[in-house]
Design a protein around this motif. Structure first.
Motif, PDB file in Angstrom:
ATOM      1  N   GLY A 153       0.790  -1.224   0.000  1.00 45.05           N
ATOM      2  CA  GLY A 153       0.000   0.000   0.000  1.00 45.05           C
ATOM      3  C   GLY A 153       0.826   1.280   0.000  1.00 45.05           C
ATOM      4  N   PHE A 154       2.088   1.204  -0.422  1.00 44.03           N
ATOM      5  CA  PHE A 154       2.911   2.421  -0.475  1.00 44.03           C
ATOM      6  C   PHE A 154       3.246   2.789  -1.912  1.00 44.03           C
ATOM      7  CE2 PHE A 154       4.054   0.693   3.756  1.00 44.03           C
ATOM      8  CZ  PHE A 154       3.664   1.774   4.514  1.00 44.03           C
ATOM      9  N   TYR A 155       3.302   4.105  -2.172  1.00 45.72           N
ATOM     10  CA  TYR A 155       3.796   4.604  -3.443  1.00 45.72           C
ATOM     11  C   TYR A 155       5.311   4.769  -3.339  1.00 45.72           C
ATOM     12  CZ  TYR A 155      -0.926   5.508  -5.032  1.00 45.72           C
ATOM     13  OH  TYR A 155      -2.220   5.358  -5.431  1.00 45.72           O
ATOM     14  N   ASP A 156       5.994   4.727  -4.495  1.00 48.95           N
ATOM     15  CA  ASP A 156       7.466   4.840  -4.467  1.00 48.95           C
ATOM     16  C   ASP A 156       7.932   6.091  -3.725  1.00 48.95           C
ATOM     17  OD1 ASP A 156       6.657   6.636  -6.407  1.00 48.95           O
ATOM     18  OD2 ASP A 156       7.940   5.852  -8.001  1.00 48.95           O
ATOM     19  N   VAL A 157       7.200   7.217  -3.889  1.00 47.10           N
ATOM     20  CA  VAL A 157       7.631   8.458  -3.237  1.00 47.10           C
ATOM     21  C   VAL A 157       7.569   8.378  -1.710  1.00 47.10           C
ATOM     22  CG1 VAL A 157       7.167  10.063  -5.130  1.00 47.10           C
ATOM     23  CG2 VAL A 157       5.298   9.408  -3.612  1.00 47.10           C
ATOM     24  N   GLN A 158       6.886   7.360  -1.203  1.00 44.52           N
ATOM     25  CA  GLN A 158       6.818   7.180   0.262  1.00 44.52           C
ATOM     26  C   GLN A 158       7.918   6.249   0.763  1.00 44.52           C
ATOM     27  OE1 GLN A 158       2.609   5.822  -0.051  1.00 44.52           O
ATOM     28  NE2 GLN A 158       2.250   7.288   1.589  1.00 44.52           N
ATOM     29  N   LEU A 159       8.706   5.721  -0.156  1.00 46.02           N
ATOM     30  CA  LEU A 159       9.727   4.741   0.198  1.00 46.02           C
ATOM     31  C   LEU A 159      11.100   5.268  -0.222  1.00 46.02           C
ATOM     32  CD1 LEU A 159       7.824   1.608  -1.133  1.00 46.02           C
ATOM     33  CD2 LEU A 159       8.095   2.260   1.265  1.00 46.02           C
ATOM     34  N   PRO A 160      11.740   6.080   0.663  1.00 46.08           N
ATOM     35  CA  PRO A 160      12.990   6.736   0.272  1.00 46.08           C
ATOM     36  C   PRO A 160      14.105   5.746  -0.076  1.00 46.08           C
ATOM     37  CG  PRO A 160      12.423   7.176   2.588  1.00 46.08           C
ATOM     38  CD  PRO A 160      11.274   6.448   1.992  1.00 46.08           C
ATOM     39  N   GLU A 161      14.026   4.498   0.423  1.00 47.90           N
ATOM     40  CA  GLU A 161      15.107   3.540   0.139  1.00 47.90           C
ATOM     41  C   GLU A 161      15.051   3.032  -1.301  1.00 47.90           C
ATOM     42  OE1 GLU A 161      12.602   3.058   2.152  1.00 47.90           O
ATOM     43  OE2 GLU A 161      11.799   1.017   2.035  1.00 47.90           O
ATOM     44  N   LEU A 162      13.918   3.293  -1.988  1.00 51.10           N
ATOM     45  CA  LEU A 162      13.786   2.838  -3.372  1.00 51.10           C
ATOM     46  C   LEU A 162      14.672   3.669  -4.284  1.00 51.10           C
ATOM     47  CD1 LEU A 162      10.096   2.076  -4.322  1.00 51.10           C
ATOM     48  CD2 LEU A 162      12.064   0.536  -4.369  1.00 51.10           C
TER      49      LEU A 162
END
Ligand code: DHB
Ligand code: FE
Length: 281
Positions: A153-162
């Motif tokens: 349920g996360f967008y890439d912009v919410q996952l800084p490690e991506l």
């Protein structure tokens, strides 16, 4: 005249000199509605101070990555109300839906048949969509941006490690107005809950979840752009989406499939298939 009525009329009259009639209409209407609200509910100074504090905190939290005011408008259903009014002006087209806070300008161009999940875990999803005009004529070369959440349920912009954009892409429709690609089944997810809007939801016993959906932004020369979302039939929260964004016509079959895939991709387990035709104005 009651002092309250007199006050309202004075403020309304203060806008008499507004050159643009629409600006005057919207401002005087806002004043009347707000005055009516505070008088009808006998709002106290403490309550009004609390409202100002709420908005102040929303402002402090808002920057180019976080928009607490849009979120507030969304959870109060105002964004969807404006959207319904927009839809009512073009009844022959696919309904629109709110843009949401996770769109990023200029998504990475991808080719037909690509997997925009780039191997992330999730149920494989084959997307096969078409873009037509309101008469059903296919629109070739339409620019179609897609974005969605991952399996958690996360967008890439919410996952800084991506590392770089994922689960977002820009495609162009082919000569038949068609577009096909692989992704994963989108998941329900909570809207950001660490600000004043999160407090509002918690204080009122509301859950923060959006029903699972896939976002689309479609632009074709000479046509108004369409911003919309397709919702997973059978998904969670379809009847209690926290931003009131679900419309019956946007609930689509993400059909369960096993066995051979349309493009020969080898898959061990089940996969899903989404087919949809967007009609734009
Ligand atoms: C979406 C997310 C939100 O937080 C919101 O307020 C509206 C829409 C979305 O991703 O669709
Ligand atoms: Fe979304």
């Amino acid at each position: 005249m009651e002092p309250t009525t007199w006050l309202t009329e004075q403020v309304v009259a203060s806008f008499d000199g507004t050159p643009d009639p629409r600006t005057r209409e919207l401002l005087t209407g806002l004043v009347r509605t707000l005055h009516d609200y505070v008088t009808k509910h006998d709002v106290t100074e403490g309550e009004w101070a609390r409202a100002i504090d709420f908005l102040t905190r929303a402002g402090h939290l808002t920057d180019d990555k976080r928009q607490e005011f849009v979120l507030l408008s969304d959870v109060l259903g105002v964004s969807s109300m404006v959207d319904l009014l927009t839809n009512s002006r073009s009844p022959d087209t696919t309904p629109s839906a709110v843009l949401g806070p996770f769109y990023v300008e200029g998504p990475p161009p991808r080719a037909h048949g690509d997997d925009i999940a780039d191997g992330l875990p999730g149920t494989p999803l084959w997307v096969d969509v078409r873009v037509t005009d309101t008469g059903g004529k296919p629109l070739a070369g339409a620019v179609v941006d897609v974005w969605q959440s991952n399996e958690d349920g996360f967008y890439d912009v919410q996952l800084p490690e991506l590392d770089g954009p994922v689960l977002r892409a820009r495609f162009h429709t082919d000569g038949d107005g068609r577009l096909r690609f692989w992704s994963i089944l989108p998941h329900e997810y909570p809207v950001p809950g660490d600000g004043p809007v999160g407090e509002l939801l918690a204080a009122t016993g509301r859950h923060p979840f959006r029903a699972p959906h896939l976002h689309f932004l479609i632009q074709a020369d000479g046509h108004p752009r369409l911003i919309t979302q397709l919702f997973v039939r059978g998904g969670k929260y379809l009847d209690s989406d926290t931003v009131f964004g679900v419309k019956e016509e946007l609930i689509a079959e993400f059909a369960e499939r096993t066995g051979p895939t349309p493009d020969g991709r080898a898959l061990d387990g089940d996969w899903r298939a989404l087919e949809f035709t967007f009609r734009i104005g």
